[in-house]
Design a protein around this motif. Structure first.
Motif, PDB file in Angstrom:
ATOM      1  N   SER A  87     -13.472   3.754  -5.579  1.00 32.15           N
ATOM      2  CA  SER A  87     -14.471   3.224  -6.515  1.00 32.15           C
ATOM      3  C   SER A  87     -15.889   3.396  -5.997  1.00 32.15           C
ATOM      4  CB  SER A  87     -14.217   1.732  -6.755  1.00 32.15           C
ATOM      5  OG  SER A  87     -14.499   0.989  -5.564  1.00 32.15           O
TER       6      SER A  87
ATOM      7  N   TYR B 216      -6.594  -1.862  -5.534  1.00 31.73           N
ATOM      8  CA  TYR B 216      -6.826  -0.522  -6.057  1.00 31.73           C
ATOM      9  C   TYR B 216      -5.629  -0.087  -6.889  1.00 31.73           C
ATOM     10  CZ  TYR B 216      -4.150   1.187  -1.951  1.00 31.73           C
ATOM     11  OH  TYR B 216      -3.200   1.419  -0.990  1.00 31.73           O
TER      12      TYR B 216
ATOM     13  N   THR C   1      -7.993   6.635  -6.428  1.00 30.62           N
ATOM     14  CA  THR C   1      -9.381   7.078  -6.569  1.00 30.62           C
ATOM     15  C   THR C   1     -10.303   6.005  -6.014  1.00 30.62           C
ATOM     16  OG1 THR C   1      -8.799   8.332  -8.554  1.00 30.62           O
ATOM     17  CG2 THR C   1     -11.143   7.866  -8.199  1.00 30.62           C
TER      18      THR C   1
ATOM     19  N   GLU D 121     -17.209   1.163  -4.097  1.00 30.28           N
ATOM     20  CA  GLU D 121     -17.660  -0.208  -3.828  1.00 30.28           C
ATOM     21  C   GLU D 121     -17.788  -0.480  -2.326  1.00 30.28           C
ATOM     22  OE1 GLU D 121     -16.142  -4.824  -4.504  1.00 30.28           O
ATOM     23  OE2 GLU D 121     -15.139  -3.178  -5.553  1.00 30.28           O
TER      24      GLU D 121
ATOM     25  N   LYS E  51     -17.381   7.674  -3.546  1.00 30.37           N
ATOM     26  CA  LYS E  51     -17.101   7.267  -4.926  1.00 30.37           C
ATOM     27  C   LYS E  51     -16.510   8.431  -5.716  1.00 30.37           C
ATOM     28  CE  LYS E  51     -19.056   5.320  -9.073  1.00 30.37           C
ATOM     29  NZ  LYS E  51     -20.205   4.690  -9.728  1.00 30.37           N
TER      30      LYS E  51
END
Length: 108
Positions: A53, A11, A51, A55, A61
């Motif tokens: 994602s 990340y 932040t 995923e 998200k």
């Protein structure tokens, strides 16, 4: 307190306060570790964020989460960093610098 999302993942760490002495000269950087989602006090002085994602947990998200912050507590000082879950992370110069400066700030 905190909960990791997706275990060890890649990340980005975004510097929120480049003017703060703890963050001076550090630019946004890529990181590999646990990305924590946690409840935070809105009065913390946020120095860096990440932040999500979506995923690993679609319902968060786009959430911007503090990863480095500091605050005063009465006469005391509190420094927090979620960076540094395994020893290898100390090889990342930005993480080492942030941790050293943050601990020095809190110890003053």
């Amino acid at each position: 307190m905190g909960r990791a999302s997706g275990n060890i993942i890649n990340y980005r760490v975004n510097v929120a306060r480049p003017d703060d002495p703890v963050m001076a000269g550090i630019e946004d950087f890529d990181y590999q570790s646990e990305q924590y989602y946690m409840h935070v006090d809105p009065s913390n002085e946020v120095l860096a964020t990440t932040t999500f994602s979506g995923e690993h947990a679609y319902w968060i998200k786009g959430v911007v989460m503090p990863v480095v912050w500091k605050r005063r507590h009465g006469e005391g000082r509190v420094f927090y960093s979620s960076l540094g879950h395994v020893a290898a992370e100390f090889e990342i110069p930005q993480m080492r610098t942030i941790l050293r400066r943050g601990m020095n700030w809190a110890a003053r």
